[in-house]
Motif scaffolding. Structure first.
Motif, PDB file in Angstrom:
ATOM      1  N   GLY A 163     -43.424  -5.317   7.133  1.00 51.02           N
ATOM      2  CA  GLY A 163     -42.777  -6.491   6.555  1.00 51.02           C
ATOM      3  C   GLY A 163     -41.452  -6.744   7.247  1.00 51.02           C
ATOM      4  N   ARG A 208     -47.434  -5.976   4.133  1.00 51.95           N
ATOM      5  CA  ARG A 208     -48.830  -6.241   4.468  1.00 51.95           C
ATOM      6  C   ARG A 208     -49.424  -5.006   5.126  1.00 51.95           C
ATOM      7  N   ASN A 262     -41.974  -7.952   1.028  1.00 48.77           N
ATOM      8  CA  ASN A 262     -43.362  -8.401   1.044  1.00 48.77           C
ATOM      9  C   ASN A 262     -44.108  -7.619   2.129  1.00 48.77           C
ATOM     10  N   GLY A 306     -42.228  -2.249  -2.127  1.00 53.36           N
ATOM     11  CA  GLY A 306     -42.936  -3.510  -2.340  1.00 53.36           C
ATOM     12  C   GLY A 306     -42.299  -4.415  -3.367  1.00 53.36           C
TER      13      GLY A 306
END
Length: 607
Positions: free
Chosen positions: A38, A30, A28, A24
């Motif tokens: 990502g 999710r 980015n 992370g």
């Protein structure tokens, strides 16, 4: 040393860190159901195909196939070796890396490496000091000014000066007896056994320090400043801390001054520095050899876009082709490679100074992709306006792309080869599946392990082995043609002595009384296995529809290639070595002169 880090500690790190937190920081992510997703950091994409499973602490990309745990992600994404990646993760976990008890040999080896690093740093500082303070510094400074370099960029790359003195290093640094031996081990001081004395390896040269990924000086390059007959460029020999097939000049500086969204590979130190002065900070250079698979593997771990820029002459295109060959076994899907060729007489240094950054970068973007370069070169090499040429083209392409580990690119290339050769894609796939599995590149050794050096792909003595395999392939094709058109046997005596040592005549061909040549019958009698293999080969099937005249034309072309193949390859290697500033022996220079005359007389071409 990685071999000294307990495996239990590595397991503890992976238990302590959360892969979502590790990845992370760079991606980015999710939450998508049980997973996180990502954009993949290992290839360019617009739709997320990169997933991270928190429960299994594992990542996988459906686009390029990248996968692994948190430790592998740090190694691949950050371009770190095993030890550095462990140290990185342990810092995140708030742990201190324990070290197992080292053997005496390991402690001695580690101590030696630290001493060698220290001596290289001392030599580097001396060379830098001499560039600005030596009484004869104007010789080096005038040269750098003539090349258009500023004092700022000279300091950025820590350029130095080695004066025209035989014992400058010994006089200035006053090494102990042990240090003197270590300087010899590093190649900075050389023994002259005939005269019983030592002397500096670098004299009357501008010095280019070569640094590793941590910025430690591990070797030097030197550019001659006078009109002596010595090599224009010299590199430090390999040592316990320097292996030229793995290192790239300017990579450390590029990492300090660029985001490495792209990396440019050029051939010379001055190219890297001149580009940096014009604002192109992502250039690196090989160290007098072809770009190796290890170097490409390292670069694609740092960037998804790799550019290779070469001179537009024949030697430049040959160097590009060798880089392509070395890229195939390690290339991943999602990595974009382009080859750019500058106008004849220009190199990156001269081009960027004449035309500026924008024009140079535009030239890079206009260069052919790896796949386009591969296909265009293979089409130029084979005459695809004939059935035989298309068969040659397809077979050679299949042999090349069988080395590819990028499944998506391999599939797309197969489609293009099918379109160009008019051969069914399923048939090409079947041929591809018959090829030997791609050779595995030697993995980077874990610290503490003995490192096995790969054989350089550009050594002239290695080249003869490769050419021998190519020659054997042409001989077998000629065998196929002789089975269909025995009349071709009359052309075989025209082959030169270097071919006749392995010629078809010695393999299985013999003339009958009255010059009645019965190739197929004799082959069945003398070499039944070879006959069966040839008659069932794909090439033999393809030539069944040719007329006798067409078969003879094809045979003449093969014999012509056999005439040219070995001397052409030998001349290309000698030209490349001269271009890189190597000193040829008297025998090699004599051979170079003979081959050059032969090229002018007969027109040696690429085979």
């Amino acid at each position: 040393m990685a071999g000294n880090i307990p495996s239990s500690f590595i397991s503890e790190i992976l238990e302590r860190v959360d892969i979502i937190d590790v990845i992370g920081r760079s991606v980015n992510l999710r939450k998508t159901g049980k997973n996180h997703s990502g954009l993949c950091p290992f290839h360019n994409e617009n739709t997320p195909s990169f997933t991270v499973n928190q429960q299994k602490q594992f990542y996988y990309c459906f686009g390029c196939g990248a996968s692994g745990d948190a430790l592998k992600f740090i190694m691949e994404h950050n371009g770190l070796d095993f030890v550095a990646a462990v140290e990185h993760l342990s810092a995140m976990a708030g742990l201190q890396v324990p070290k197992q008890e080292q053997s005496q040999a390991q402690r001695q080896q580690q101590s030696l490496r630290q001493q060698l690093y220290a001596l290289m740093q001392q030599a580097c500082e001396l060379f830098q000091q001499q560039l600005w303070q030596h009484p004869e510094r104007h010789i080096a400074i005038d040269y750098l000014k003539k090349r258009g370099l500023s004092a700022q960029v000279a300091r950025q790359f820590q350029l130095g000066y080695a004066p025209n003195q035989w014992d400058n290093l010994i006089y200035q640094l006053s090494p102990t007896t042990e240090q003197l031996q270590q300087f010899k081990q590093l190649g900075l001081i050389v023994d002259n056994q005939e005269k019983g004395r030592t002397y500096d390896f670098f004299r009357q040269r501008v010095i280019f320090p070569i640094r590793d990924r941590r910025g430690k000086v591990i070797a030097f390059g030197g550019r001659v400043l006078d009109n002596s007959k010595t090599a224009k460029y010299l590199n430090s020999p390999e040592s316990p801390i320097f292996h030229k097939g793995q290192e790239l000049y300017g990579l450390y500086e590029a990492k300090q001054n660029s985001d490495l969204s792209r990396i440019l590979v050029v051939e010379g130190y001055m190219d890297v520095i001149a580009l940096a002065q014009e604002g192109i900070h992502y250039g690196v250079a090989t160290l007098g050899t072809a770009t190796s698979s290890q170097q490409i593997e390292r670069l694609q771990a740092l960037s998804n876009e790799l550019y290779f820029c070469f001179d537009g002459d024949k030697a430049g295109r040959n160097a590009a082709w060798r880089a392509l060959e070395n890229a195939l076994p390690v290339l991943k899907d999602g990595i974009r490679i382009r080859f750019s060729f500058l106008p004849e007489g220009d190199d990156p240094d001269s081009f960027v100074r004449k035309h500026g950054k924008q024009a140079f970068e535009q030239t890079l973007m206009q260069g052919p992709s790896l796949s386009d370069f591969l296909l265009s070169e293979m089409q130029d090499k084979h005459q695809i306006d004939s059935l035989e040429g298309k068969a040659d083209f397809a077979k050679s392409c299949i042999e090349l792309i069988s080395q590819l580990r990028a499944p998506l690119l391999k599939s797309l290339l197969l489609q293009q080869i099918s379109s160009i050769s008019n051969l069914d894609s399923q048939q090409l796939t079947a041929l591809l599946n018959q090829q030997p599995a791609p050779t595995t590149t030697t993995p980077s050794p874990q610290p503490g392990q003995t490192k096995t050096e790969p054989k350089p792909s550009l050594q002239p003595r290695e080249q003869s082995n490769t050419q021998g395999l190519q020659q054997a392939d042409l001989q077998l094709r000629l065998c196929c043609l002789l089975l269909r058109a025995p009349e071709l046997a009359s052309l075989l005596p025209s082959l030169g002595p270097e071919f006749q040592a392995q010629s078809l005549q010695q393999l299985w061909l013999k003339e009958q009384p009255g010059n009645q040549f019965l190739a197929a019958d004799l082959l069945k009698q003398q070499q039944p296995q070879l006959f069966a293999s040839l008659s069932q080969s794909h090439y033999f099937v393809l030539i069944q529809s040719l007329t006798t005249d067409e078969l003879i034309i094809q045979g003449q072309q093969l014999i012509k290639r056999l005439h040219w193949q070995l001397p052409n390859a030998e001349l290309e290697d000698l030209e490349l070595r001269l271009k890189q500033g190597a000193n040829l022996s008297k025998e090699e220079y004599k051979r170079y002169t003979e081959l050059t005359k032969l090229r002018k007389r007969q027109g040696l071409g690429r085979c």
